[in-house]
Design an enzyme around this catalytic site. Structure first.
Site, PDB file in Angstrom:
ATOM      1  N   ALA A  87      15.106  56.144  27.547  1.00 38.08           N
ATOM      2  CA  ALA A  87      13.701  56.150  27.999  1.00 38.08           C
ATOM      3  C   ALA A  87      13.148  54.734  27.983  1.00 38.08           C
ATOM      4  O   ALA A  87      13.265  54.025  26.995  1.00 38.08           O
ATOM      5  CB  ALA A  87      12.866  57.040  27.084  1.00 38.08           C
ATOM      6  N   THR A 138      20.172  46.381  29.173  1.00 34.62           N
ATOM      7  CA  THR A 138      20.396  45.762  30.480  1.00 34.62           C
ATOM      8  C   THR A 138      20.993  44.361  30.339  1.00 34.62           C
ATOM      9  O   THR A 138      20.761  43.683  29.337  1.00 34.62           O
ATOM     10  CB  THR A 138      19.049  45.674  31.236  1.00 34.62           C
ATOM     11  OG1 THR A 138      19.191  44.783  32.329  1.00 34.62           O
ATOM     12  CG2 THR A 138      17.940  45.112  30.349  1.00 34.62           C
ATOM     13  N   ASP A 139      21.683  43.923  31.376  1.00 32.70           N
ATOM     14  CA  ASP A 139      22.201  42.544  31.375  1.00 32.70           C
ATOM     15  C   ASP A 139      21.069  41.525  31.547  1.00 32.70           C
ATOM     16  O   ASP A 139      21.271  40.329  31.331  1.00 32.70           O
ATOM     17  CB  ASP A 139      23.260  42.350  32.471  1.00 32.70           C
ATOM     18  CG  ASP A 139      22.745  42.603  33.891  1.00 32.70           C
ATOM     19  OD1 ASP A 139      21.592  43.043  34.050  1.00 32.70           O
ATOM     20  OD2 ASP A 139      23.511  42.350  34.846  1.00 32.70           O
ATOM     21  N   GLU A 140      19.872  42.014  31.916  1.00 33.74           N
ATOM     22  CA  GLU A 140      18.772  41.078  32.182  1.00 33.74           C
ATOM     23  C   GLU A 140      18.301  40.365  30.905  1.00 33.74           C
ATOM     24  O   GLU A 140      17.624  39.340  30.982  1.00 33.74           O
ATOM     25  CB  GLU A 140      17.617  41.807  32.885  1.00 33.74           C
ATOM     26  CG  GLU A 140      18.091  42.440  34.178  1.00 33.74           C
ATOM     27  CD  GLU A 140      16.999  42.983  35.093  1.00 33.74           C
ATOM     28  OE1 GLU A 140      15.862  42.511  35.013  1.00 33.74           O
ATOM     29  OE2 GLU A 140      17.309  43.885  35.893  1.00 33.74           O
ATOM     30  N   TYR A 163       9.812  42.799  31.494  1.00 33.80           N
ATOM     31  CA  TYR A 163      10.779  43.897  31.331  1.00 33.80           C
ATOM     32  C   TYR A 163      11.958  43.450  30.477  1.00 33.80           C
ATOM     33  O   TYR A 163      12.285  44.070  29.463  1.00 33.80           O
ATOM     34  CB  TYR A 163      11.280  44.384  32.702  1.00 33.80           C
ATOM     35  CG  TYR A 163      12.539  45.224  32.623  1.00 33.80           C
ATOM     36  CD1 TYR A 163      12.543  46.463  31.986  1.00 33.80           C
ATOM     37  CD2 TYR A 163      13.751  44.774  33.179  1.00 33.80           C
ATOM     38  CE1 TYR A 163      13.696  47.229  31.893  1.00 33.80           C
ATOM     39  CE2 TYR A 163      14.912  45.545  33.096  1.00 33.80           C
ATOM     40  CZ  TYR A 163      14.873  46.767  32.449  1.00 33.80           C
ATOM     41  OH  TYR A 163      16.020  47.524  32.350  1.00 33.80           O
ATOM     42  N   LYS A 167      13.192  44.606  26.648  1.00 34.30           N
ATOM     43  CA  LYS A 167      14.504  45.176  26.346  1.00 34.30           C
ATOM     44  C   LYS A 167      15.247  44.300  25.321  1.00 34.30           C
ATOM     45  O   LYS A 167      15.933  44.816  24.441  1.00 34.30           O
ATOM     46  CB  LYS A 167      15.353  45.319  27.613  1.00 34.30           C
ATOM     47  CG  LYS A 167      14.863  46.342  28.617  1.00 34.30           C
ATOM     48  CD  LYS A 167      14.875  47.781  28.118  1.00 34.30           C
ATOM     49  CE  LYS A 167      16.254  48.368  27.990  1.00 34.30           C
ATOM     50  NZ  LYS A 167      16.210  49.832  27.674  1.00 34.30           N
ATOM     51  N   LEU A 203      15.443  48.168  44.952  1.00 32.46           N
ATOM     52  CA  LEU A 203      15.892  47.613  46.240  1.00 32.46           C
ATOM     53  C   LEU A 203      16.664  48.606  47.127  1.00 32.46           C
ATOM     54  O   LEU A 203      16.284  48.841  48.286  1.00 32.46           O
ATOM     55  CB  LEU A 203      16.746  46.356  46.022  1.00 32.46           C
ATOM     56  CG  LEU A 203      17.298  45.749  47.325  1.00 32.46           C
ATOM     57  CD1 LEU A 203      16.184  45.209  48.200  1.00 32.46           C
ATOM     58  CD2 LEU A 203      18.313  44.652  47.025  1.00 32.46           C
TER      59      LEU A 203
HETATM   60  P1  NAD Z   1      14.006  55.158  35.137  1.00 31.28           P
HETATM   61  O1  NAD Z   1      12.732  54.386  35.233  1.00 31.28           O
HETATM   62  O2  NAD Z   1      14.567  55.794  36.361  1.00 31.28           O
HETATM   63  O3  NAD Z   1      13.836  56.320  34.054  1.00 31.28           O
HETATM   64  C1  NAD Z   1      13.184  56.149  32.830  1.00 31.28           C
HETATM   65  C2  NAD Z   1      12.893  57.514  32.237  1.00 31.28           C
HETATM   66  O4  NAD Z   1      12.237  57.316  30.971  1.00 31.28           O
HETATM   67  C3  NAD Z   1      11.953  58.358  33.099  1.00 31.28           C
HETATM   68  O5  NAD Z   1      12.437  59.683  33.193  1.00 31.28           O
HETATM   69  C4  NAD Z   1      10.631  58.320  32.332  1.00 31.28           C
HETATM   70  O6  NAD Z   1       9.839  59.496  32.510  1.00 31.28           O
HETATM   71  C5  NAD Z   1      11.116  58.180  30.888  1.00 31.28           C
HETATM   72  N1  NAD Z   1      10.095  57.552  30.030  1.00 31.28           N
HETATM   73  C6  NAD Z   1       9.393  56.412  30.301  1.00 31.28           C
HETATM   74  N2  NAD Z   1       8.511  56.170  29.299  1.00 31.28           N
HETATM   75  C7  NAD Z   1       8.684  57.152  28.381  1.00 31.28           C
HETATM   76  C8  NAD Z   1       8.074  57.434  27.125  1.00 31.28           C
HETATM   77  N3  NAD Z   1       7.091  56.659  26.637  1.00 31.28           N
HETATM   78  N4  NAD Z   1       8.509  58.505  26.420  1.00 31.28           N
HETATM   79  C9  NAD Z   1       9.495  59.314  26.918  1.00 31.28           C
HETATM   80  N5  NAD Z   1      10.080  59.108  28.120  1.00 31.28           N
HETATM   81  C10 NAD Z   1       9.682  58.035  28.838  1.00 31.28           C
HETATM   82  O7  NAD Z   1      15.035  54.163  34.471  1.00 31.28           O
HETATM   83  P2  NAD Z   1      16.611  54.010  34.703  1.00 31.28           P
HETATM   84  O8  NAD Z   1      16.829  53.074  35.823  1.00 31.28           O
HETATM   85  O9  NAD Z   1      17.234  55.353  34.714  1.00 31.28           O
HETATM   86  O10 NAD Z   1      17.015  53.241  33.356  1.00 31.28           O
HETATM   87  C11 NAD Z   1      17.335  53.976  32.178  1.00 31.28           C
HETATM   88  C12 NAD Z   1      17.674  53.002  31.067  1.00 31.28           C
HETATM   89  O11 NAD Z   1      18.785  52.190  31.455  1.00 31.28           O
HETATM   90  C13 NAD Z   1      16.546  52.036  30.731  1.00 31.28           C
HETATM   91  O12 NAD Z   1      16.530  51.859  29.336  1.00 31.28           O
HETATM   92  C14 NAD Z   1      16.932  50.745  31.443  1.00 31.28           C
HETATM   93  O13 NAD Z   1      16.420  49.619  30.760  1.00 31.28           O
HETATM   94  C15 NAD Z   1      18.443  50.809  31.351  1.00 31.28           C
HETATM   95  N6  NAD Z   1      19.175  50.106  32.437  1.00 31.28           N
HETATM   96  C16 NAD Z   1      18.872  50.365  33.751  1.00 31.28           C
HETATM   97  C17 NAD Z   1      19.602  49.731  34.753  1.00 31.28           C
HETATM   98  C18 NAD Z   1      19.347  50.021  36.215  1.00 31.28           C
HETATM   99  O14 NAD Z   1      19.970  49.383  37.080  1.00 31.28           O
HETATM  100  N7  NAD Z   1      18.475  50.957  36.564  1.00 31.28           N
HETATM  101  C19 NAD Z   1      20.634  48.840  34.418  1.00 31.28           C
HETATM  102  C20 NAD Z   1      20.901  48.607  33.050  1.00 31.28           C
HETATM  103  C21 NAD Z   1      20.170  49.255  32.084  1.00 31.28           C
HETATM  104  P1  TYD Z   2      15.533  45.695  41.752  1.00 28.84           P
HETATM  105  O1  TYD Z   2      16.168  46.847  42.437  1.00 28.84           O
HETATM  106  O2  TYD Z   2      14.062  45.727  41.490  1.00 28.84           O
HETATM  107  O3  TYD Z   2      16.344  45.436  40.411  1.00 28.84           O
HETATM  108  P2  TYD Z   2      16.267  44.198  39.350  1.00 28.84           P
HETATM  109  O4  TYD Z   2      15.030  43.410  39.625  1.00 28.84           O
HETATM  110  O5  TYD Z   2      16.214  44.898  38.037  1.00 28.84           O
HETATM  111  O6  TYD Z   2      17.521  43.411  39.560  1.00 28.84           O
HETATM  112  O7  TYD Z   2      15.823  44.375  42.612  1.00 28.84           O
HETATM  113  C1  TYD Z   2      17.155  44.004  42.939  1.00 28.84           C
HETATM  114  C2  TYD Z   2      17.088  42.679  43.671  1.00 28.84           C
HETATM  115  O8  TYD Z   2      16.438  42.902  44.944  1.00 28.84           O
HETATM  116  C3  TYD Z   2      16.242  41.628  42.973  1.00 28.84           C
HETATM  117  O9  TYD Z   2      16.838  40.359  43.206  1.00 28.84           O
HETATM  118  C4  TYD Z   2      14.885  41.705  43.658  1.00 28.84           C
HETATM  119  C5  TYD Z   2      15.254  42.102  45.068  1.00 28.84           C
HETATM  120  N1  TYD Z   2      14.280  42.959  45.784  1.00 28.84           N
HETATM  121  C6  TYD Z   2      13.934  42.638  47.103  1.00 28.84           C
HETATM  122  O10 TYD Z   2      14.405  41.642  47.678  1.00 28.84           O
HETATM  123  N2  TYD Z   2      13.063  43.462  47.755  1.00 28.84           N
HETATM  124  C7  TYD Z   2      12.502  44.562  47.165  1.00 28.84           C
HETATM  125  O11 TYD Z   2      11.691  45.277  47.803  1.00 28.84           O
HETATM  126  C8  TYD Z   2      12.878  44.875  45.813  1.00 28.84           C
HETATM  127  C9  TYD Z   2      12.287  46.076  45.112  1.00 28.84           C
HETATM  128  C10 TYD Z   2      13.775  44.047  45.169  1.00 28.84           C
END
Ligand code: NAD
Ligand code: TYD
Length: 357
Positions: A87, A138-140, A163, A167, A203
């Site tokens: 979450a 995350t790798d960020e 963000y 994290k 994106l």
């Molecule tokens: P997402 O935004 O799609 O989902 C987040 C979920 O958390 C949602 O269902 C939301 O309702 C729930 N949530 C948010 N705030 C909450 C709270 N206060 N209490 C309970 N639930 C809550 O995110 P995601 O892309 O599925 O990412 C999931 C995890 O993986 C995150 O911790 C993110 O940092 C990590 N992560 C994501 C990516 C990616 O590319 N999306 C990559 C590496 C790590």
């Molecule tokens: P995003 O999907 O938001 O992931 P993150 O910022 O966590 O890497 O963005 C991926 C890459 O795409 C990032 O370099 C920002 C860029 N981006 C765009 O160029 N246009 C867009 O509309 C969005 C949402 C992201």
């Protein structure tokens, strides 16, 4: 008396990655009871879990990890022996416009879960080693790379966005609870995920949805930023492996060895879309629109995932072209899923279905 071997709490299971993890665990481990704790923010969507929501080993709990009393009560009334914590507020652009939400959920929420696990497990009759607190990160947190090099588990933290700073902060707190209280923890830091159920603000799903509706595809700056993309089901498999086999106290980097500049990725997506939508070659690429760059935009992320490959035997299964094509197919076949989000209808459904705690 529960008939399940283990009770696992997955937080954020209604989100993008969480829903794939919940689905994998519910189907693969019928002897585990999977609790999905989610606040259902704008990013949480129970439609992501329709296929497993009636399974006997699945239970949804609506709740906010920022509410410490609620979290303590949840841990007192259920004996969780594993926590997989996903979450979070997850979108960099939103963290720039509203950082406080990120601090509350990603930092305070994580500490609430750590406190509850600590009070539950440190007074537990079971040996602590049978419990596990797994933080999905995350790798960020590592910041931005130049043209060369990779993030390893030893790379110094250097987050740039609210963000990634939130994290990084939660990663540090998870390690602090291990060092200070002996909490059994494990952390993984993953690169950018893509695939079905990805919220259409990120994106790839944003671009696919705009392509379908013939709307401009916004590319930040010159599109030169590089991300390392991993199919979401490969991430879910890595989480399964780390949860069960990862060493206590360790960190594992997860990535696809799959670097793309944003503009090359969008061109590939346009090519796939021309084919799928029976458009003339080059027609979709005309939608590409360069827009103002993101503030503090990290140039390049790239993961060295040799540790998890070597020690736990995980590796990505899909080539990017194949995964991207699967993803486009999914969004084309599930346009009502995206339309419900863009129209806001799914939020109205929750208001009617669930009473807020
Ligand atoms: P997402 O935004 O799609 O989902 C987040 C979920 O958390 C949602 O269902 C939301 O309702 C729930 N949530 C948010 N705030 C909450 C709270 N206060 N209490 C309970 N639930 C809550 O995110 P995601 O892309 O599925 O990412 C999931 C995890 O993986 C995150 O911790 C993110 O940092 C990590 N992560 C994501 C990516 C990616 O590319 N999306 C990559 C590496 C790590
Ligand atoms: P995003 O999907 O938001 O992931 P993150 O910022 O966590 O890497 O963005 C991926 C890459 O795409 C990032 O370099 C920002 C860029 N981006 C765009 O160029 N246009 C867009 O509309 C969005 C949402 C992201």
């Amino acid at each position: 008396m529960s008939t399940f071997k283990r009770n696992i709490l997955i937080t954020g299971g209604a989100g993008f990655i969480g829903s794939h993890v919940v689905r994998l665990f519910v189907n693969k481990y019928p002897d585990y009871k999977i609790f999905n704790l989610d606040k259902l923010t704008y990013a949480g969507n129970l439609a992501n879990l329709r296929d497993i929501e009636k399974n006997a080993n699945y239970e949804f709990v609506k709740g906010d990890i920022v509410d410490g009393n609620f979290i303590q009560q949840l841990f007192s009334s259920n004996h969780f022996d594993g926590v997989i914590h996903l979450a979070a507020e997850s979108h960099v652009d939103r963290s720039i416009s509203n950082p406080m939400e990120f601090i509350m959920t990603n930092v305070v929420g994580t500490v609430n879960l750590l406190n509850a696990a600590k009070s539950s497990w440190l007074s537990d009759s079971q040996p602590l080693n049978s419990n596990r607190f797994y933080h999905i990160s995350t790798d960020e947190v590592y910041g931005s790379l130049g043209k060369s090099g990779f993030f390893t588990e030893e790379t110094k933290y250097d987050p740039h966005s609210p963000y990634s700073a939130s994290k990084a902060s939660s990663d540090h707190l998870v390690r602090a609870y291990a060092d200070t209280f002996g909490l059994p923890v494990v952390i993984s830091n993953c690169s950018n995920n893509y695939g079905p159920y990805h919220f259409p603000e990120k994106l790839i799903p944003l671009a696919i949805n705009n392509i379908i509706h013939n709307k401009p595809i916004p590319v930040y700056g010159k599109g030169e930023n590089i991300r390392d993309w991993l199919y979401v089901e490969d991430h879910a498999r890595a989480i399964d492996v780390i949860f069960h086999k990862g060493k206590k106290g360790e960190t594992y980097n997860i990535g696809g060895h799959n670097e793309w500049t944003n503009i090359d990725l969008i061109h590939l997506l346009c090519k796939i879309s021309d084919k799928k939508l029976n458009r003339e070659a080059g027609a979709t690429a005309k939608l590409i629109t360069f827009v103002k760059d993101r503030a503090g935009h990290d140039l390049r992320y790239a993961i060295d995932s040799s540790k998890i490959q070597r020690e736990l035997g995980w590796k990505p299964s899909l080539q990017f072209e194949e995964g991207l094509e699967k993803t486009v197919d999914w969004y084309l076949a599930n346009q009502s899923w995206t339309n419900n989000i863009t129209s806001g209808d799914y939020l109205k459904y929750y208001e009617a279905q669930y009473i807020h705690r």
